[in-house]
Design a protein around this motif. Structure first.
Motif, PDB file in Angstrom:
ATOM      1  N   THR A 102       0.849  -1.205   0.000  1.00 48.41           N
ATOM      2  CA  THR A 102       0.000   0.000   0.000  1.00 48.41           C
ATOM      3  C   THR A 102       0.879   1.248   0.000  1.00 48.41           C
ATOM      4  O   THR A 102       0.655   2.187  -0.775  1.00 48.41           O
ATOM      5  N   THR A 103       1.877   1.259   0.868  1.00 48.19           N
ATOM      6  CA  THR A 103       2.772   2.418   0.974  1.00 48.19           C
ATOM      7  C   THR A 103       3.581   2.605  -0.302  1.00 48.19           C
ATOM      8  O   THR A 103       3.708   3.725  -0.810  1.00 48.19           O
ATOM      9  N   GLU A 106       1.546   4.144  -3.044  1.00 46.63           N
ATOM     10  CA  GLU A 106       1.352   5.586  -2.825  1.00 46.63           C
ATOM     11  C   GLU A 106       2.632   6.351  -3.141  1.00 46.63           C
ATOM     12  O   GLU A 106       2.587   7.467  -3.658  1.00 46.63           O
ATOM     13  N   TYR A 208      -0.722   9.234   1.821  1.00 45.35           N
ATOM     14  CA  TYR A 208      -1.538   9.627   0.667  1.00 45.35           C
ATOM     15  C   TYR A 208      -0.667  10.510  -0.213  1.00 45.35           C
ATOM     16  O   TYR A 208      -0.154  11.537   0.244  1.00 45.35           O
ATOM     17  N   GLU A 210      -0.973  12.738  -2.614  1.00 46.20           N
ATOM     18  CA  GLU A 210      -1.182  14.180  -2.801  1.00 46.20           C
ATOM     19  C   GLU A 210      -0.850  14.965  -1.549  1.00 46.20           C
ATOM     20  O   GLU A 210      -0.223  16.029  -1.609  1.00 46.20           O
ATOM     21  N   GLU A 211      -1.271  14.406  -0.402  1.00 49.45           N
ATOM     22  CA  GLU A 211      -0.985  15.079   0.866  1.00 49.45           C
ATOM     23  C   GLU A 211       0.522  15.129   1.111  1.00 49.45           C
ATOM     24  O   GLU A 211       1.065  16.154   1.514  1.00 49.45           O
TER      25      GLU A 211
ATOM     26  N   HIS B 142      -5.444   0.084  -7.704  1.00 48.81           N
ATOM     27  CA  HIS B 142      -5.791   1.005  -6.629  1.00 48.81           C
ATOM     28  C   HIS B 142      -7.152   0.634  -6.075  1.00 48.81           C
ATOM     29  O   HIS B 142      -7.855  -0.164  -6.656  1.00 48.81           O
TER      30      HIS B 142
END
Lengths: 226, 168
Positions: A102-103, A106, A208, A210-211, B142
């Protein structure tokens, strides 16, 4: 207060301001030099990072000590290879089903947000394996290449990896899940090392893209004021 | 009643009760994250809602696409993330269980064939009352393929929330 005493105080104050550069000691006990005068104003500005960065920035970011690891191509990986780049360190293992993929996904999205150019070239994403026994160089190459061909795998002996991780507040341990299989419990945060080799920021998962990108741009601007 | 008629009634009742059971449980957004070709562990995520009046207990899962499927929860212990295997998960009447990144997930162990985005794989959920539910999991890179997909899922979720409140 008598005027003469006032004048004396003023003179002493002015003399003090023109002393030789003040030495500062940072968190790891290493001394650094900071000139006064206009730079002291700069230091005062730098003392207050933007509020939304305070959660991720490391106070008095410590410099990294030297270490000896390898990358997934077999080349030595030392401090020199972090210098001059912004380094995002992801810690994990390829048998991790949830957090690590997951990381990494991202982080690939994060890099994709950067236009081609200096920022992108100066941003390195490194995956430090906490399971060098199962994560061979070829496993790392194939695994990381799926997310982004530019991601670099870092490996070494378990002891050397522990030595690298501990000053970055990254812990890991092995837990037997069955007769043949073990899992790796590990700190999941992403660590940022700045171009001057300081443990500069720490991001808790979930990441995340974008953040992270918004924070990253602000962090770079803030780092310039130091 | 003739034997034939008795049999027909029995079959009708059985079918009705089976479909009734299936309708009580609703799955939304079942997906498997596509992983590197050499990944030995993948994760499956979904939301399971119990629209029935009785609690259901999820006790396991299996799939012909993977050697083994286990239920795990990612948890923080001693400042480290670790996975806690779950032998049973209670899905209370009227409530939802959410399997999502960083939390509960199906650990999909040793894919028997390469798992690629766009594929669909069946995973059979098993409950303590011996019932099973087969769910189609879509493999994606995703959690939401396109903005439209994401909006569609949100709309579904809101619809279900409203229904959920009405039932309550």
């Amino acid at each position: 207060m008598p005027r003469s005493l006032y004048c004396l105080a003023l003179v002493l104050f002015l003399v003090a301001c023109h002393q030789s550069p003040e030495k500062m000691v940072n968190a790891s006990g290493k001394t650094t030099t900071a000139a006064l005068g206009s730079d002291s104003r700069k230091n005062n500005q730098a003392a207050l990072p933007p509020e939304d960065l305070q959660e991720v920035l490391i106070r008095n970011p410590p410099g990294l000590d030297s270490f000896y690891l390898h990358d997934h191509l077999g080349a030595p990986f030392t401090l020199e290879r972090l210098k001059g780049k912004w380094n995002f360190l992801v810690f994990g293992y390829t048998n991790c089903p949830d957090i690590c993929p997951t990381t990494l996904a991202e982080m690939d999205d994060f890099k994709a947000l950067m236009p081609e150019g200096k920022l992108k070239n100066d941003t390195q994403v490194l995956f430090v394996t906490l399971d060098p026994k199962r994560d061979t160089k070829s496993e790392l190459k194939q695994y990381l290449g799926y997310f982004n061909k530019g991601f670099l795998g870092i490996t070494g002996s378990v002891e050397d990896i522990h030595r690298f991780c501990t000053p970055l507040d990254i812990e890991f341990s092995y837990e037997k899940l069955s007769k043949e299989v073990y899992g790796v419990n590990h700190s999941s945060a992403v660590v940022l090392i700045d171009p001057e080799l300081r443990y500069f920021a720490r991001f808790n998962v979930p990441i995340y893209a974008e953040e992270l990108f918004k924070q990253y741009k602000k962090i770079i601007d803030y780092q310039k004021t130091l | 009643m003739s034997l034939y008629r008795q049999l027909s009634v029995a079959v009708a009742l059985l079918t009705f009760s089976l479909t009734g059971m299936a309708a009580e449980l609703q799955v939304e957004h079942a997906w498997i994250r596509e992983a590197p070709p050499n990944a030995k562990m993948l994760a499956g995520y979904f939301t399971l809602t119990n629209h029935g009046k009785k609690d259901k207990i999820l006790v396991g899962a299996s799939s012909s696409a993977f050697e083994k499927v286990e239920m795990h929860q990612t948890m923080e212990k001693n400042k480290m993330a670790h996975m806690q295997q779950q032998s049973k998960l209670t899905l209370s009447a009227g409530k939802s269980l959410e399997f999502k990144p960083g939390g509960l997930h199906l650990m999909l162990i040793h894919p028997l064939n390469p798992i690629k985005a766009g594929q669909s794989h069946e995973i059979h959920l098993k409950f303590s009352d011996q019932s099973e539910m087969t769910v189609n999991f879509k493999v994606t890179k995703h959690s939401g393929d396109t903005p439209q997909q994401h909006m569609h899922d949100n709309a579904m979720h809101e619809h279900n929330e409203m229904k959920h409140q009405h039932d309550h």
